[in-house]
Each structure stands twice: as structure tokens, then as C-alpha cells.
Design a protein around this motif. Sequence first.
Motif, short mmCIF file in Angstrom:
data_model
loop_
_atom_site.label_atom_id
_atom_site.label_comp_id
_atom_site.label_asym_id
_atom_site.label_seq_id
_atom_site.Cartn_x
_atom_site.Cartn_y
_atom_site.Cartn_z
N ARG A 50 -25.26 39.71 -44.81
CA ARG A 50 -25.20 40.76 -43.80
C ARG A 50 -23.79 40.70 -43.24
N THR A 51 -23.00 41.74 -43.55
CA THR A 51 -21.60 41.77 -43.11
C THR A 51 -21.53 42.44 -41.73
N PRO A 52 -20.42 42.22 -41.00
CA PRO A 52 -20.35 42.75 -39.63
C PRO A 52 -20.40 44.27 -39.58
N LYS A 53 -21.04 44.77 -38.52
CA LYS A 53 -21.06 46.21 -38.27
C LYS A 53 -20.31 46.47 -36.98
N VAL A 54 -19.35 47.38 -37.04
CA VAL A 54 -18.58 47.73 -35.85
C VAL A 54 -19.18 49.00 -35.26
N ILE A 55 -19.25 49.06 -33.94
CA ILE A 55 -19.79 50.23 -33.22
C ILE A 55 -19.07 51.49 -33.69
N GLU A 56 -19.79 52.60 -33.75
CA GLU A 56 -19.21 53.85 -34.23
C GLU A 56 -17.99 54.24 -33.38
N GLY A 57 -16.89 54.53 -34.04
CA GLY A 57 -15.66 54.89 -33.33
C GLY A 57 -14.88 53.68 -32.84
N GLY A 58 -15.36 52.49 -33.16
CA GLY A 58 -14.72 51.27 -32.65
C GLY A 58 -13.70 50.70 -33.62
N VAL A 59 -12.67 50.05 -33.06
CA VAL A 59 -11.74 49.26 -33.85
C VAL A 59 -11.77 47.85 -33.30
N LYS A 106 -9.78 54.69 -27.29
CA LYS A 106 -9.48 54.23 -25.92
C LYS A 106 -9.74 52.73 -25.76
N ALA A 107 -9.04 52.16 -24.78
CA ALA A 107 -9.21 50.73 -24.48
C ALA A 107 -10.36 50.55 -23.48
N PRO A 108 -10.95 49.36 -23.42
CA PRO A 108 -12.05 49.11 -22.47
C PRO A 108 -11.71 49.47 -21.02
N ILE A 109 -10.44 49.42 -20.66
CA ILE A 109 -10.03 49.74 -19.30
C ILE A 109 -10.35 51.19 -18.93
N ASP A 110 -10.59 52.03 -19.94
CA ASP A 110 -11.00 53.40 -19.67
C ASP A 110 -12.38 53.48 -19.00
N TRP A 111 -13.18 52.44 -19.16
CA TRP A 111 -14.54 52.43 -18.59
C TRP A 111 -14.73 51.33 -17.56
N ALA A 112 -14.13 50.17 -17.81
CA ALA A 112 -14.42 49.01 -16.97
C ALA A 112 -13.57 49.01 -15.70
N ASP A 113 -14.11 48.45 -14.62
CA ASP A 113 -13.34 48.33 -13.38
C ASP A 113 -12.23 47.30 -13.54
N VAL A 114 -12.49 46.33 -14.37
CA VAL A 114 -11.45 45.35 -14.68
C VAL A 114 -11.70 44.82 -16.09
N VAL A 115 -10.62 44.57 -16.81
CA VAL A 115 -10.69 43.96 -18.14
C VAL A 115 -10.04 42.59 -18.02
N THR A 116 -10.69 41.58 -18.55
CA THR A 116 -10.11 40.24 -18.49
C THR A 116 -9.83 39.76 -19.91
N THR A 117 -8.83 38.89 -20.02
CA THR A 117 -8.55 38.35 -21.35
C THR A 117 -8.02 36.92 -21.25
N SER A 118 -8.01 36.27 -22.40
CA SER A 118 -7.53 34.89 -22.51
C SER A 118 -6.42 34.84 -23.55
N PHE A 119 -5.41 34.03 -23.29
CA PHE A 119 -4.35 33.82 -24.27
C PHE A 119 -4.44 32.42 -24.88
N PHE A 120 -5.63 31.82 -24.85
CA PHE A 120 -5.88 30.57 -25.58
C PHE A 120 -5.35 30.77 -27.00
N PRO A 121 -4.69 29.75 -27.57
CA PRO A 121 -3.97 29.97 -28.84
C PRO A 121 -4.78 30.65 -29.96
N ALA A 122 -6.08 30.36 -30.05
CA ALA A 122 -6.86 30.90 -31.17
C ALA A 122 -7.35 32.33 -30.95
N LYS A 123 -7.15 32.89 -29.77
CA LYS A 123 -7.60 34.28 -29.53
C LYS A 123 -6.66 35.24 -30.26
#
Length: 368
Positions: free
Chosen positions: A273-282, A171-188
Motif C-alpha cells: 500500500r503506497t502513500p496517497k496524497v490528498i487531492e490537490g496536495g503536494v 496554497k500553503a497551510p497558512i491560508d487556513w491556519a491561524d498559525v503554522v509551526t515548524t521545526s528545523f531539526f536536521p532530519a526535517k
Amino acid sequence: MKFPFIDLQAQRAVIADDIDAALKRVLEHGQFILGPEVTQFEEQLAAFEGGGHTVSCANGTDAIILPLKAWGVGPGDTVFCPSWTYAATAEAIAVIGAVPYFVDVDPDTYNLCPKSLRAAIQKSQNAKAIIAVDLFGQPANYPELRKIADEFGLKLMADSAQGMGCRLGGKAPIDWADVVTTSFFPAKPLGCYGDGGAMLTRDEDLKEQLLSLRFHGRATAPGDHAKIGLNSRLDTMQAAILIEKLNIFEDEIKARNRIAKRYTDALKSNILRTPKVIEGGVSTWAQYSIEVPNRDVVMAGMRAADIPVAAYYPLPTHMQTAYKNFPISSDGLPNTMAAKDVIMALPMHAYLKPQDQDAVIETLLGLV
Ligand SMILES: *Cc1c(COP(=O)(O)O)cnc(C)c1O
């Protein structure tokens, strides 16, 4: 540098003809402000994120400011956010006169720590909202954060400037959050060719308010303005570019995950120490950040070998000049303080060539 940290031209080569044609269409129809591409992109992004509404705006900072304004957050109010994020998260709170209250992050994921958040809420006054950040591209612990938001009657915002497209349990964060915000700055991960941003919500009333607030707070009656808003719209040209980029975004997220796995496989058995992603996360891997002791020495070594690297973030927000007088959670943010001196981001984008990635890995292993 032998190759760039993020290679936007490699991406452009894939869709150059489509982008040129899309821009030509905009130049010909001439509706540069809120043209048809803006609505089309808003609908496509909402569909990509599993439904709801998208209201685009001028940048990822305004995308945080506008919902806070819609909720009536202002002077005297407290909004919780991590210190371990780009300064814009706290800036959006402070610029409308509210108080950013800094919370620690989880040491594994670098995302908002529920325990530290709870401690902060209990000590605060006039608590209004929580802003979670999908740092480096991975989803925050939304099920826990939603519980806390509901328990204390707070709004939950997902600052997904780095995490657009991330998933938790499918699921996407919008499944839990009241609002999801994002940026389209070129490097995102989903970037345009200038500034841009968006807000996603399933709340019909909030959507209507955001549509008005991004357009000077205009009312339905002609000539009238119901609220004091902002001039914060996504350019039609940027929307046209984003439509083309969204078409390849799913494939790019897959490529980023392949590249991240390749880094992790090569580095994990060493002292890194390599990155750890939350269980079930992509994750969408806005950054691939490792922890290394002697970080500054290793970074200098990488740069001497012409390999681009970066430290996100050398200074947590609560230590920066403009933010050092705002409150922090009573735990003193120990995980944030530990991460700042050892974190290092490696080149990461969907078109990173295996031979370039090998050069990063070999150079790094020679230095640690
Ligand atoms: C980039 C970023 C922002 C701000 O986005 P802009 O489009 O540059 O205004 C906000 N929050 C986070 C976490 C970011 O990485």
C-alpha cells in the motif's frame, strides 16, 4: 548500512562553500543572538510561504507552546490533536497544563480525521484549539478543519514540522491556519545543523505576542516583562545556515516528489500500500511510508540486507506511558490502531541515488 536513511552530507556537498562563507560572516560580526540573519531568514521564509509573518524560535516544540500561551491556553483547557504524530505535538499541550484530546486520522492520508475530530469536540469541555499535523510532509485537510474550527470557535494550528513547503490547491497551510509551526531539526525537510523552529502567522497581534513570548515575555518598556514567556530564539548561526538551505528548498521538494513517484511506480502494483496524497496536495515527503503486512519481518529482512528502514510510529501517542490517561475520541482511533503495526518508512531525501533506490525496491519486492 549501504547508505543512510537521510543523507545530510549529500545535501551539504551542494552548498558547503555557501554555508562555510555564511558561518564565517556570523563569526565575524559576532551577533550570535538575534543577529541580522535571523530577521533575513524570517522574512524569506514568510515570502516562501506566501506572505504573513515568521517568528523564529528555538525548536519545533516551543513553536507549538508559544502560540498556545499567546492564546491564553492553560490548565483546564482542551486542545485536539492526532495521536498518530511525534509525541512533541501532545507534549506542547500537556506541558502548559492543558489537556491533549486525541483524535483519529484519515486512513488514506494519516492526517486528522474531521469526523473523529467532530466527535471529540462534541464530548469535550473547555475546547480551545485544534492542532493539525502535516504528517510525513503532506497537508492536512485544511478546508474541512477550518470549517470545524469556525463552527466551534476554536483556533486552528498547523504543526508543519514535517510539512514545511507543502501545498494544497497551490496554497500553503497558512491560508487556513491561524498559525503554522515548524521545526528545523536536521532530519526535517527544511532542517538546520542543530535545533530550530518557527511560527508563521498573518495575525499582526499574534506576531507581536510571539516576539515577546520567545524573549522571556519582555515588554516594550526597558527592563519590564509583560508576560511569563520562554527563552526560545533561533541562533544566528542556524539562521545563516537556513538561508542557504532555503535557497535550494524548492528544487529539493521537486526532487523528493520525483523520488516518491519513482517508488510508487515501482511498488504500487504489488501487494504494498503506497502513500496517497490528498487531492490537490503536494507533499514534501518527510517520510515515504508504505503499509506492509508482516511489517516486522519485512523490516528485519531489509535491515539484514543493509537497507535502512524505520517505523513511524510504533506506538501512537495515546498509548505511550506519559499520555495514556488523556482522553481519546469516542471512535477509539481505529485507523491509528490499524496503521501502527503495518507502517514502514523507506529511505527518502532529495539526493537519493537511483541505484540506491533500486536496491531498496528490489530488496523490498523480494521480501513481500
Ligand atoms: C519533529 C516534530 C516536532 C518537534 O520539533 P522539535 O524541533 O524536535 O522540537 C513537533 N511535531 C512534529 C509533527 C514533529 O515531527
